[in-house]
Design an enzyme around this catalytic site. Structure first.
Site, PDB file in Angstrom:
ATOM      1  N   GLY A  15       0.839  -1.206   0.000  1.00  0.00           N
ATOM      2  CA  GLY A  15       0.000   0.000   0.000  1.00  0.00           C
ATOM      3  C   GLY A  15       0.871   1.251   0.000  1.00  0.00           C
ATOM      4  O   GLY A  15       2.077   1.195  -0.272  1.00  0.00           O
ATOM      5  N   ILE A  16       0.239   2.385   0.329  1.00  0.00           N
ATOM      6  CA  ILE A  16       0.955   3.662   0.328  1.00  0.00           C
ATOM      7  C   ILE A  16       1.348   3.990   1.763  1.00  0.00           C
ATOM      8  O   ILE A  16       0.630   3.655   2.684  1.00  0.00           O
ATOM      9  CB  ILE A  16       0.023   4.825  -0.101  1.00  0.00           C
ATOM     10  CG1 ILE A  16      -0.858   4.423  -1.271  1.00  0.00           C
ATOM     11  CG2 ILE A  16       0.806   6.094  -0.380  1.00  0.00           C
ATOM     12  CD1 ILE A  16      -2.036   5.367  -1.469  1.00  0.00           C
ATOM     13  N   GLY A  17       2.450   4.711   1.940  1.00  0.00           N
ATOM     14  CA  GLY A  17       2.722   5.299   3.252  1.00  0.00           C
ATOM     15  C   GLY A  17       3.960   4.788   3.934  1.00  0.00           C
ATOM     16  O   GLY A  17       4.765   4.043   3.364  1.00  0.00           O
ATOM     17  N   ALA A  18       4.106   5.212   5.196  1.00  0.00           N
ATOM     18  CA  ALA A  18       5.338   4.966   5.935  1.00  0.00           C
ATOM     19  C   ALA A  18       5.547   3.465   6.201  1.00  0.00           C
ATOM     20  O   ALA A  18       6.684   2.983   6.164  1.00  0.00           O
ATOM     21  CB  ALA A  18       5.301   5.735   7.250  1.00  0.00           C
ATOM     22  N   ILE A  19       4.465   2.730   6.470  1.00  0.00           N
ATOM     23  CA  ILE A  19       4.657   1.315   6.818  1.00  0.00           C
ATOM     24  C   ILE A  19       5.159   0.502   5.622  1.00  0.00           C
ATOM     25  O   ILE A  19       6.197  -0.171   5.731  1.00  0.00           O
ATOM     26  CB  ILE A  19       3.397   0.726   7.485  1.00  0.00           C
ATOM     27  CG1 ILE A  19       3.258   1.356   8.873  1.00  0.00           C
ATOM     28  CG2 ILE A  19       3.467  -0.800   7.567  1.00  0.00           C
ATOM     29  CD1 ILE A  19       2.055   0.954   9.660  1.00  0.00           C
ATOM     30  N   GLU A  44      -1.327  -3.024  -6.768  1.00  0.00           N
ATOM     31  CA  GLU A  44      -2.188  -1.944  -7.259  1.00  0.00           C
ATOM     32  C   GLU A  44      -1.346  -0.721  -7.643  1.00  0.00           C
ATOM     33  O   GLU A  44      -1.485  -0.151  -8.705  1.00  0.00           O
ATOM     34  CB  GLU A  44      -3.155  -1.674  -6.125  1.00  0.00           C
ATOM     35  CG  GLU A  44      -3.744  -0.348  -6.018  1.00  0.00           C
ATOM     36  CD  GLU A  44      -4.704  -0.331  -4.821  1.00  0.00           C
ATOM     37  OE1 GLU A  44      -5.319  -1.370  -4.521  1.00  0.00           O
ATOM     38  OE2 GLU A  44      -4.838   0.719  -4.210  1.00  0.00           O
ATOM     39  N   GLY A  69      -7.913  -0.853  -2.598  1.00  0.00           N
ATOM     40  CA  GLY A  69      -7.707  -2.231  -3.057  1.00  0.00           C
ATOM     41  C   GLY A  69      -7.437  -3.202  -1.928  1.00  0.00           C
ATOM     42  O   GLY A  69      -7.034  -4.342  -2.167  1.00  0.00           O
TER      43      GLY A  69
HETATM   44  N1  COA Z   1      -8.275   6.533  16.571  1.00  0.00           N
HETATM   45  C1  COA Z   1      -8.021   7.859  16.449  1.00  0.00           C
HETATM   46  N2  COA Z   1      -7.115   8.359  15.590  1.00  0.00           N
HETATM   47  C2  COA Z   1      -6.436   7.509  14.824  1.00  0.00           C
HETATM   48  C3  COA Z   1      -6.635   6.115  14.901  1.00  0.00           C
HETATM   49  C4  COA Z   1      -7.598   5.638  15.814  1.00  0.00           C
HETATM   50  N3  COA Z   1      -7.823   4.332  15.930  1.00  0.00           N
HETATM   51  N4  COA Z   1      -5.819   5.525  14.035  1.00  0.00           N
HETATM   52  C5  COA Z   1      -5.132   6.490  13.432  1.00  0.00           C
HETATM   53  N5  COA Z   1      -5.486   7.681  13.905  1.00  0.00           N
HETATM   54  C6  COA Z   1      -4.943   8.982  13.501  1.00  0.00           C
HETATM   55  C7  COA Z   1      -3.428   8.970  13.581  1.00  0.00           C
HETATM   56  O1  COA Z   1      -2.971   9.358  14.868  1.00  0.00           O
HETATM   57  C8  COA Z   1      -3.059   9.982  12.522  1.00  0.00           C
HETATM   58  O2  COA Z   1      -3.289  11.280  13.029  1.00  0.00           O
HETATM   59  P1  COA Z   1      -2.183  12.443  12.820  1.00  0.00           P
HETATM   60  O3  COA Z   1      -2.120  12.595  11.314  1.00  0.00           O
HETATM   61  O4  COA Z   1      -2.788  13.589  13.513  1.00  0.00           O
HETATM   62  O5  COA Z   1      -0.935  11.895  13.396  1.00  0.00           O
HETATM   63  C9  COA Z   1      -4.116   9.757  11.446  1.00  0.00           C
HETATM   64  O6  COA Z   1      -5.219   9.146  12.106  1.00  0.00           O
HETATM   65  C10 COA Z   1      -3.644   8.860  10.315  1.00  0.00           C
HETATM   66  O7  COA Z   1      -3.166   7.638  10.844  1.00  0.00           O
HETATM   67  P2  COA Z   1      -1.914   6.912  10.157  1.00  0.00           P
HETATM   68  O8  COA Z   1      -1.705   5.625  10.824  1.00  0.00           O
HETATM   69  O9  COA Z   1      -0.749   7.840  10.074  1.00  0.00           O
HETATM   70  O10 COA Z   1      -2.496   6.708   8.711  1.00  0.00           O
HETATM   71  P3  COA Z   1      -1.763   6.343   7.373  1.00  0.00           P
HETATM   72  O11 COA Z   1      -1.494   7.570   6.609  1.00  0.00           O
HETATM   73  O12 COA Z   1      -0.625   5.405   7.631  1.00  0.00           O
HETATM   74  O13 COA Z   1      -2.913   5.562   6.623  1.00  0.00           O
HETATM   75  C11 COA Z   1      -4.775   4.074   6.446  1.00  0.00           C
HETATM   76  C12 COA Z   1      -3.504   4.414   7.204  1.00  0.00           C
HETATM   77  C13 COA Z   1      -5.329   2.826   7.054  1.00  0.00           C
HETATM   78  C14 COA Z   1      -5.765   5.202   6.532  1.00  0.00           C
HETATM   79  C15 COA Z   1      -4.379   3.827   4.941  1.00  0.00           C
HETATM   80  O14 COA Z   1      -3.461   2.794   4.858  1.00  0.00           O
HETATM   81  C16 COA Z   1      -5.606   3.496   4.112  1.00  0.00           C
HETATM   82  O15 COA Z   1      -6.277   4.385   3.640  1.00  0.00           O
HETATM   83  N6  COA Z   1      -5.914   2.191   3.941  1.00  0.00           N
HETATM   84  C17 COA Z   1      -7.093   1.743   3.213  1.00  0.00           C
HETATM   85  C18 COA Z   1      -6.852   1.589   1.750  1.00  0.00           C
HETATM   86  C19 COA Z   1      -5.879   0.503   1.435  1.00  0.00           C
HETATM   87  O16 COA Z   1      -5.471  -0.286   2.267  1.00  0.00           O
HETATM   88  N7  COA Z   1      -5.482   0.433   0.188  1.00  0.00           N
HETATM   89  C20 COA Z   1      -4.610  -0.601  -0.277  1.00  0.00           C
HETATM   90  C21 COA Z   1      -3.572  -0.296  -1.202  1.00  0.00           C
HETATM   91  S1  COA Z   1      -3.096   1.347  -1.564  1.00  0.00           S
END
Ligand code: COA
Length: 431
Positions: free
Chosen positions: A215-219, A238, A336
């Site tokens: 996926g996208i992002g730091a992880i 994807e 996805g």
């Molecule tokens: N309760 C409250 N706040 C929460 C939370 C929770 N359970 N989980 C995360 N947050 C907050 C974080 O603290 C962070 O806030 P900040 O920006 O103020 O620090 C914000 O929400 C984003 O969390 P983060 O873990 O940094 O999100 P991310 O950018 O790593 O994205 C998803 C994580 C899950 C949103 C992202 O992976 C996604 O959209 N996934 C669905 C789509 C997908 O999986 N596609 C597949 C291929 S691309």
């Protein structure tokens, strides 16, 4: 095919002339993510005072999405297929709509007229000798929208990389706008210590020869850091970004062991910096295909040892994954994720991994929870979930009872929350 040069000049217009054909009440699909055509969108937004209720369908909007800004709601109604940073507020404030859907099914929504497409705005490369333009970094649903639209408007940009796979012939483009401008770029994320620990735990689940979806992002980027010692990894994803280029250049990603499309990087869209766009340009080993192929769980499952790596906001003790809502607020969407969770579970020796930090809000909130937040949606169901990984470890939930799942998940929660999770689970009768 016709001699495409013959009537090229007749279709060549300015951005203003091109979007001048769009009428009030029509549905306009915009090419996806970093592939959106900035000049056409700008010209359309400038027409706001004379338009009413133009529906703008887009998924991950990486540009400023001015059509979704306050004051635009009479002219444009944004229908988001994914909620991102530039469109989240508009949906929250009821100035935009959100339509939940699997990424893989979007082409079908266009093709069967559930979302009938009036106009599509795309950005492509200049034509080759035969008159074919490459969709560059966005094939996904963009290609299907061009097949279905009554009017196809294309910005031709020589900075768009020419990628293998799906193409569009100039004969299929009604109005052409020539405009070179930089593509939208996605800068690499900052990777912290928690992400690094998660990356290391995930990398431990990846065998040599595996095919990856990231996926996208730091992880996902942190995972790539820990794959440097692996051999012959492949990509069927994807999307992919700059991190994959680094591993390809290091000889770790060779695609040699892929059991479907061997030798090829397969994706449906790309987001990254110019480094990524240069890497894929005219690269015979990179192919972009429509999302109803790349994200089809059957196609994904053809890869032996398919490993999908996605993130989440919350996982409850039954293994239900919420990747899209914070409480009752839509934060993103399924994208996805489920396509790949299901595809990987069809794959021989496949694994789907949901990787997330154990806490949010600076450690105040546990992301492993007894129940999902009130109002939150289930993205990946407890029946589909497989591995869940945090910085404290990795657990395999498949084939585990609810009791065993709860115990396993509490074991990878942040230590500060383990006893309260245990108490909640007992109170709820799970343990
Ligand atoms: N309760 C409250 N706040 C929460 C939370 C929770 N359970 N989980 C995360 N947050 C907050 C974080 O603290 C962070 O806030 P900040 O920006 O103020 O620090 C914000 O929400 C984003 O969390 P983060 O873990 O940094 O999100 P991310 O950018 O790593 O994205 C998803 C994580 C899950 C949103 C992202 O992976 C996604 O959209 N996934 C669905 C789509 C997908 O999986 N596609 C597949 C291929 S691309």
């Amino acid at each position: 095919m016709s001699n495409w040069r013959e009537n090229y000049q007749e279709r060549l217009v300015t951005p203003e002339q091109a979007v001048g054909q769009i009428k009030s009440g029509e549905r306009v699909v915009i090419g996806h993510a970093c592939g959106e055509p900035p000049s056409l969108i700008e010209a359309l937004v400038n027409r706001a005072p004379e338009l009413n209720s133009v529906e703008i369908v887009h998924m991950v909007a990486m540009g400023p999405a001015k059509y979704a800004q306050p004051g635009m709601e009479k002219s444009f109604r944004h229908n988001a297929l994914f909620v991102g940073s530039s469109t989240r507020k508009a949906f929250e404030e009821k100035r935009a709509d959100f339509t939940p859907c699997f990424f893989s099914e979007i082409p079908r929504l266009f093709k069967n007229n559930t979302l009938a497409v009036d106009v599509v705005l795309i950005q492509v490369t200049p034509p080759d000798e035969q008159g074919y333009c490459s969709f560059g970094i966005s094939v996904d649903y963009t290609q299907a929208a061009t097949e279905c639209a009554k009017l196809v408007i294309a910005q031709i940009n020589s900075r768009m990389p020419r990628t293998g796979g799906a193409k569009i012939h100039l004969d299929k483009i009604d109005l052409i706008v020539e405009k070179d401008e930089p593509l939208i770029e996605l800068k690499p994320p900052e990777i912290g210590e928690v992400e690094k620990a998660i990356g290391e735990n995930v990398a431990g689940l990846v065998p040599d020869g595996a095919t990856l979806q990231l996926g996208i992002g730091a992880i996902p980027d942190a995972v790539l850091l820990f794959l440097k010692g692996k051999k012959d990894l492949g990509i069927h994803s994807e999307m992919f970004s700059d991190g994959v280029v680094a591993l390809a250049e290091a000889g770790v990603i060779t695609n040699r062991k892929k059991t479907s499309n061997p030798g090829k990087f397969i994706a449906t869209f790309l987001m990254g910096t110019r480094k990524l766009y240069d890497f894929v340009n005219n690269n015979p080993n990179v192919e972009l295909h429509p999302v109803d192929y790349v994200n089809d769980p059957y196609v994904i499952g053809l890869h032996e040892s398919m490993i999908s790596i996605n993130s989440a906001l919350q996982v409850d003790l039954m293994g239900q994954v919420n990747a899209e809502m914070i409480g009752s607020k839509q934060f993103s969407a399924v994208g996805g994720q489920v396509d790949y969770v299901r595809g990987s579970s069809r794959s021989m020796n496949g694994k789907s991994i949901i990787a997330l930090p154990s806490t949010a809000a600076g450690g105040k909130i546990s992301r492993i929870t007894c129940e999902l937040d009130r109002g939150a949606a289930v993205t990946t169901s407890r029946n589909d979930v497989h591995y869940v990984v945090t910085e404290y470890g990795a657990v395999d939930l498949r084939g585990k009872s609810l009791r065993a799942r709860a115990e396993a998940l509490i074991g990878i929660a942040h230590p500060n929350f383990r006893s309260s999770l245990m108490a909640d689970a007992k109170e709820k009768g799970i343990l």
